[in-house]
Scaffold this motif. Structure first.
Motif, PDB file in Angstrom:
ATOM      1  N   SER A 149       4.367   5.729   5.098  1.00 10.23           N
ATOM      2  CA  SER A 149       4.299   5.685   3.636  1.00 10.23           C
ATOM      3  C   SER A 149       3.998   4.287   3.093  1.00 10.23           C
ATOM      4  CB  SER A 149       5.598   6.217   3.036  1.00 10.23           C
ATOM      5  OG  SER A 149       6.702   5.435   3.458  1.00 10.23           O
TER       6      SER A 149
ATOM      7  N   TRP B 290       2.377   1.770   4.557  1.00  9.57           N
ATOM      8  CA  TRP B 290       0.974   1.415   4.835  1.00  9.57           C
ATOM      9  C   TRP B 290       0.033   2.166   3.907  1.00  9.57           C
ATOM     10  CZ3 TRP B 290      -3.134   4.485   6.483  1.00  9.57           C
ATOM     11  CH2 TRP B 290      -4.300   3.796   6.787  1.00  9.57           C
ATOM     12  N   LEU B 291       0.291   3.458   3.690  1.00 10.65           N
ATOM     13  CA  LEU B 291      -0.566   4.244   2.799  1.00 10.65           C
ATOM     14  C   LEU B 291      -0.542   3.686   1.383  1.00 10.65           C
ATOM     15  CD1 LEU B 291       0.358   7.868   3.981  1.00 10.65           C
ATOM     16  CD2 LEU B 291      -1.844   6.707   4.308  1.00 10.65           C
TER      17      LEU B 291
ATOM     18  N   HIS C  73       0.083   0.597   0.375  1.00 12.52           N
ATOM     19  CA  HIS C  73      -0.495  -0.742   0.237  1.00 12.52           C
ATOM     20  C   HIS C  73      -1.958  -0.819   0.673  1.00 12.52           C
ATOM     21  CE1 HIS C  73       3.787  -1.871  -0.040  1.00 12.52           C
ATOM     22  NE2 HIS C  73       3.344  -2.958  -0.653  1.00 12.52           N
ATOM     23  N   SER C  74      -2.350  -0.030   1.685  1.00 13.19           N
ATOM     24  CA  SER C  74      -3.661  -0.234   2.302  1.00 13.19           C
ATOM     25  C   SER C  74      -4.654   0.901   2.087  1.00 13.19           C
ATOM     26  CB  SER C  74      -3.489  -0.456   3.821  1.00 13.19           C
ATOM     27  OG  SER C  74      -2.655  -1.562   4.076  1.00 13.19           O
ATOM     28  N   TRP C  75      -4.176   2.086   1.704  1.00 18.92           N
ATOM     29  CA  TRP C  75      -5.088   3.225   1.570  1.00 18.92           C
ATOM     30  C   TRP C  75      -5.353   3.571   0.106  1.00 18.92           C
ATOM     31  CZ3 TRP C  75      -7.991   5.709   5.170  1.00 18.92           C
ATOM     32  CH2 TRP C  75      -8.603   6.898   4.778  1.00 18.92           C
ATOM     33  N   LEU C  76      -4.299   3.809  -0.661  1.00 20.39           N
ATOM     34  CA  LEU C  76      -4.444   4.222  -2.050  1.00 20.39           C
ATOM     35  C   LEU C  76      -4.711   3.024  -2.955  1.00 20.39           C
ATOM     36  CD1 LEU C  76      -1.506   6.800  -2.203  1.00 20.39           C
ATOM     37  CD2 LEU C  76      -3.948   7.282  -1.914  1.00 20.39           C
ATOM     38  N   GLN C  77      -5.533   3.235  -3.962  1.00 26.64           N
ATOM     39  CA  GLN C  77      -5.905   2.161  -4.890  1.00 26.64           C
ATOM     40  C   GLN C  77      -5.216   2.385  -6.235  1.00 26.64           C
ATOM     41  OE1 GLN C  77     -10.152   1.271  -4.972  1.00 26.64           O
ATOM     42  NE2 GLN C  77     -10.432   2.376  -3.050  1.00 26.64           N
TER      43      GLN C  77
ATOM     44  N   ILE D  21      -9.624  13.493   1.366  1.00 33.85           N
ATOM     45  CA  ILE D  21      -9.120  12.353   2.137  1.00 33.85           C
ATOM     46  C   ILE D  21      -9.999  11.129   1.910  1.00 33.85           C
ATOM     47  CG2 ILE D  21      -8.681  11.484   4.467  1.00 33.85           C
ATOM     48  CD1 ILE D  21      -8.049  14.429   5.245  1.00 33.85           C
TER      49      ILE D  21
ATOM     50  N   SER E 225      -9.676   9.816  -1.707  1.00 39.87           N
ATOM     51  CA  SER E 225      -8.412   9.121  -1.977  1.00 39.87           C
ATOM     52  C   SER E 225      -8.480   7.670  -1.555  1.00 39.87           C
ATOM     53  CB  SER E 225      -7.253   9.829  -1.257  1.00 39.87           C
ATOM     54  OG  SER E 225      -7.325   9.652   0.151  1.00 39.87           O
ATOM     55  N   ARG E 226      -9.386   7.375  -0.630  1.00 43.67           N
ATOM     56  CA  ARG E 226      -9.567   5.990  -0.183  1.00 43.67           C
ATOM     57  C   ARG E 226     -10.672   5.283  -0.951  1.00 43.67           C
ATOM     58  NH1 ARG E 226      -9.809   1.527   0.308  1.00 43.67           N
ATOM     59  NH2 ARG E 226      -9.746   0.163   2.138  1.00 43.67           N
TER      60      ARG E 226
END
Length: 511
Positions: free
Chosen positions: A112, A114-115, A117-121, A255, A258-259
């Motif tokens: 959670s 990592w997602l 901070h690094s995946w979701l904008q 997917i 979302s990135r």
């Protein structure tokens, strides 16, 4: 003592009851979306949209057990299983699903941060809050995953009405309760997902109680059995492969987006997905009622009954899901405007919705052929078709989405599903139901859609400006849809007499 038989309930009663349930569930799940956005913000709704994607992704961890369970329990009524075997299979799947769900929840919790901070904008929600919401979301998704196991068992037991009652109560608590929580207690993602988790715990308990209460008598309780799992592994493995590839086909766009997109833009895409995905709610009651019956008819060797049910089901899909999809294709901006009262949002989401809806129409038309394949225990065709589609889809999305935006993903979805109707159905009828292909294309699909499409297209061409009132707009859309449904139904050769007989019976009962 011998096991009491599983008596199939009335199909018409099951379908009508389940349609009512799905209509109510859709209201609970869709009508409140503008309220969620008002209390939480558009970015937060992007997280809620990601929650729906996560639940879909957990399908692969099911290992094909839910549809297998529905099928095998339904085959009990055909005399192919005894009650002890049935209980062993259910307990084995139940324990396996619980362990898989727990593992998934822990994995999502671990990822959670990592997602977030690094995946979701995210631009307005702190990453720490996003991470916390994702962790709770993982636990809720695991519970919803376990719900699916008991749902499959109850449907295989032909207890659709009982299942529908549970769904109505829990979906009402899930939707209205969430609004009360956000309005009166805490307008946060954490509060929203905690409430969803509490309702999921209640739902799992209710479904488990209903399932074991409906099981046929056995001299001993069910127990975990590797032998029970091995007895269905081949069919389940095929279902797993189909589910995995279907997941990639239906969720890859979400997917990636979302990135690639901001949470705000991703939320717009998910809004269109919610509306287009409601088409599945229109016809899923049919399959909850038909799937066990198709397996039973095939097991009993009733070829004529199987063919009749295949075409009747296909016409119901066309008249319901097909016509609803044509309405979304023709009036996407009007539908969003009537739903949200936001002109800017409607203009932004309408192009995406138009193509997603068309793709869903093609996809839904293939549901009855797919059910026929499952009844024949033939999973290879869908597996191979989906594999080819994934090989093509993923690189095409990776190239087009960054360059042309989310609308291109929706157009690709429509083209992909059109290929299923044009190619997949032809390949299926080369092996099974050889004489039924053109009847499906012409009588089951083309004629009803042509009648409805001519009416819908004419109105869209004549009426260029929607009413300024939301109520007036909703009434206009409902009127157009009602006449389109009636015209398609009148053009459906098998469905028309069934509907007329139903209404004659209703009228006589009122006299």
């Amino acid at each position: 003592m011998s096991a009491r038989p599983i008596r199939p309930s009335s199909m018409s009663r099951d379908v009508i009851a389940t349609y009512g349930t799905q209509a109510w569930t859709a209201i609970m799940g869709i009508a409140f979306v503008p309220v969620y956005i008002r209390y939480l913000g558009i970015e937060a709704y992007g997280i809620i949209g990601l929650f729906a994607t996560l639940q879909s992704m957990l399908v692969i961890l099911d290992l094909g057990m839910t549809p297998t369970l529905t099928r095998e329990i339904a085959r009990f009524s055909g005399g192919e299983r005894d009650s002890a075997e049935l209980r062993d299979l259910l307990r084995s799947v139940e324990i396996s699903a619980s362990l898989i769900g727990l593992t998934a929840a822990v994995g999502i919790w671990a990822a959670s941060d990592w997602l977030a901070h690094s995946w979701l904008q995210s631009q307005s929600i702190p990453p720490a809050e996003v991470a916390q919401a994702l962790a709770i979301m993982g636990a809720v998704s695991a519970l919803r995953f376990v719900e699916g196991i008991f749902r499959g068992a109850i449907l295989g037991l032909h207890r659709q009405v009982l299942y529908n009652g549970i769904v109505v109560v829990t979906s009402t608590l899930r939707g209205i309760g969430a609004i009360i929580i956000l309005a009166k207690i805490s307008p946060t993602l954490e509060a929203f997902f905690v409430w969803q988790g509490l309702i999921s715990i209640t739902t799992v308990a209710a479904l488990a109680w209903a399932t074991y209460g409906a099981l046929p008598f056995s001299e001993r309780p069910g127990r975990f059995s590797w032998l029970a799992l091995k007895s269905v592994w081949r069919f389940a493995a095929g279902m797993l492969g189909i589910s995995l590839l279907a997941l990639l086909l239906t969720q890859t766009d979400k997917i990636l987006l979302s990135r690639l997109l901001s949470l705000s833009d991703f939320a717009g895409y998910m809004l269109a997905t919610v509306v287009a995905g409601a088409l599945e709610l229109v016809i899923s009651p049919l399959f909850q009622a038909i799937t066990p019956r198709m397996s039973r008819l095939h097991a009993a060797g009733d070829g004529a009954g199987f063919v009749n049910l295949y075409h009747l089901g296909a016409q119901i899909v066309t008249v319901t899901g097909g016509v609803a999809g044509l309405m979304l294709f023709a009036f996407p901006d009007w539908v969003i405007l009537a739903w949200t009262a936001d002109t800017a949002l409607a203009a932004r989401v309408a192009p995406i919705l138009r193509w997603l809806a068309l793709g869903y129409v093609f996809n839904l038309l293939m549901w009855m052929p797919y059910q026929a394949q499952l009844a024949y225990r033939w999973t290879g065709l869908a597996l191979r078709i989906n594999l080819v589609a994934v090989i093509v889809l993923v690189p095409v999305l990776l190239w087009t989405v960054p360059r042309f935006g989310p609308t291109s993903a929706a157009m690709i979805w429509a083209a992909l599903n059109a290929s299923y109707v044009l190619i997949g159905l032809h390949l299926m009828h080369r092996r099974i139901l050889h004489a039924e292909k053109w009847r499906w294309y012409i009588q089951d699909v083309t004629i009803p859609l042509a009648y409805a499409g001519a009416w819908i297209g004419t109105i869209r061409w004549l009426v260029t400006t929607p009413p300024s009132s939301r109520i007036g707009l909703a009434v206009l859309l409902a009127g157009i849809a009602a006449l389109a449904f009636a015209m398609a139904c009148a053009a459906a050769s098998l469905l028309r007499p069934e509907v007329l007989a139903f209404w004659r019976k209703r009228m006589l009962s009122l006299q």
